[in-house]
Design an enzyme around this catalytic site. Sequence first.
Site, PDB file in Angstrom:
ATOM      1  CE  LYS A 116      -4.629   1.078   0.632  1.00 36.43           C
ATOM      2  NZ  LYS A 116      -5.520  -0.015   0.108  1.00 36.43           N
TER       3      LYS A 116
HETATM    4  N1  GLU Z   1      -7.535  -0.036  -3.298  1.00 39.47           N
HETATM    5  C1  GLU Z   1      -8.189  -0.952  -3.392  1.00 39.47           C
HETATM    6  C2  GLU Z   1      -8.248  -2.194  -2.253  1.00 39.47           C
HETATM    7  O1  GLU Z   1      -8.230  -1.527  -1.092  1.00 39.47           O
HETATM    8  C3  GLU Z   1      -7.703  -1.892  -4.678  1.00 39.47           C
HETATM    9  C4  GLU Z   1      -6.437  -2.295  -4.782  1.00 39.47           C
HETATM   10  C5  GLU Z   1      -5.836  -2.859  -6.041  1.00 39.47           C
HETATM   11  O2  GLU Z   1      -6.610  -3.048  -7.040  1.00 39.47           O
HETATM   12  O3  GLU Z   1      -4.617  -3.189  -6.143  1.00 39.47           O
HETATM   13  O4  GLU Z   1      -8.580  -3.146  -2.365  1.00 39.47           O
END
Ligand code: GLU
Length: 426
Positions: A116
Amino acid sequence: MPDVTPDDLAAPQRPGALATAQAQLAGAVDALGYGEGMHAMLATPRREINVAVPLRRDDGRTELFHGFRVQHNVSRGPGKGGLRFHPAVDVDEVRALAMWMTWKCAVVELPYGGAKGGVAIDPRHYSRAELERVTRRYTSEIMPMIGPERDIMAPDVGTDAGTMAWVMDTYSVNRGYTIPGVVTGKPLEVGGSKGRATATSRGVVHTTEAALREARTGLDQVTVAIQGFGKVGANAAVIFADAGSRVVAVSDQYGAVHRDGGLDVTGLVEHVERTGSVVGFAEADPLDNEALLALEVDVLVPAAVEGVLNADNAPDVRARWVVEGANGPTTPDADTVLADRGVVVVPDILANAGGVVVSYFEWVQAQQAYWWTLAEIEHRLAERMQMAYDAVAQVARERDVSLRDAALVLSVQRVAEAHRTRGLYP
Ligand code: GLU
């Protein structure tokens, strides 16, 4: 939909995301009987980078922001996870979100680890050009850590497809050729996937349907309240309404609206596009944000940020199902209260995994340079969400635990197996 929707920025207080994530992991490690060494490996991010992101404002002043990228685990494949722009971002929040991505990817069996990123900035107060400069500088600073085989970004709270286009462009220009696989959630024109924009919400509805089926009911039989009207909440409202559910209340950071007979969701989306908030929607009554969480509805969908359901308000929840569109919306204390009261919680790492599932499809399409139809994508998404739900529900039955505990046990076990199979180097 506006690019940065107000609800992306809702709920400024997010107590203890990392404490929540660590407590969940400790529970799963305990249930699986793993030793301290494995626990420490699973609890600790594999790599982190902490960067300064200076911005030249449109008026010539300079401002500095703090940015992070955390790769929690890369044992099952490259790191995968969103990029968040929010004033409350800090390294601990990003660590928690990265850990949840590891479990999420494992629960839906994607060949990814978890990662993240975040920048502590309030995107509402900056122009599009300023946000582009922040994104490009942040990308340059974390460049050595990312790549289609290393760590793949996607949109999250406060970022969107346009942000991903800037990341992709910055990365590609620096490498000297176009590399669409470095991000997912891109605009269609530069290699995005059909169905990605609504995938998280569609997954929320699929898992709700699966949970309802276990209780021998269906989407067209239930009332729904949605906390958060950003990308996830608003699209979920539309998809629930299309499936025949009665969406009776929604909220954003400015307030909530309620209509017993069901909201005109299409009209509400238009109202939000015009005014920036659900507040003031003529065909509904105003409602207090906290009151939305306590409404007498069948399904409650928290779809904003962490820590919204906590020990203080969990006793007031009257929904029978809580389906977590957001990451980490329920604290462990609240989980206990809800479980004691027989509320079924469909946990975040399962319920909102539709986004990363279609991210994976986008990455596969980019690697093959061959694009699938929307029908194919939605069919595969529905299939994978049902498969994951069934696997989690089976563990829940076998171990007589909640869906959250089952999802954590299943995913932590998959990650630990990857560690064991690969062996420890050197
Ligand atoms: N931000 C989204 C989540 O928390 C998508 C993450 C992604 O597609 O890599 O799942």
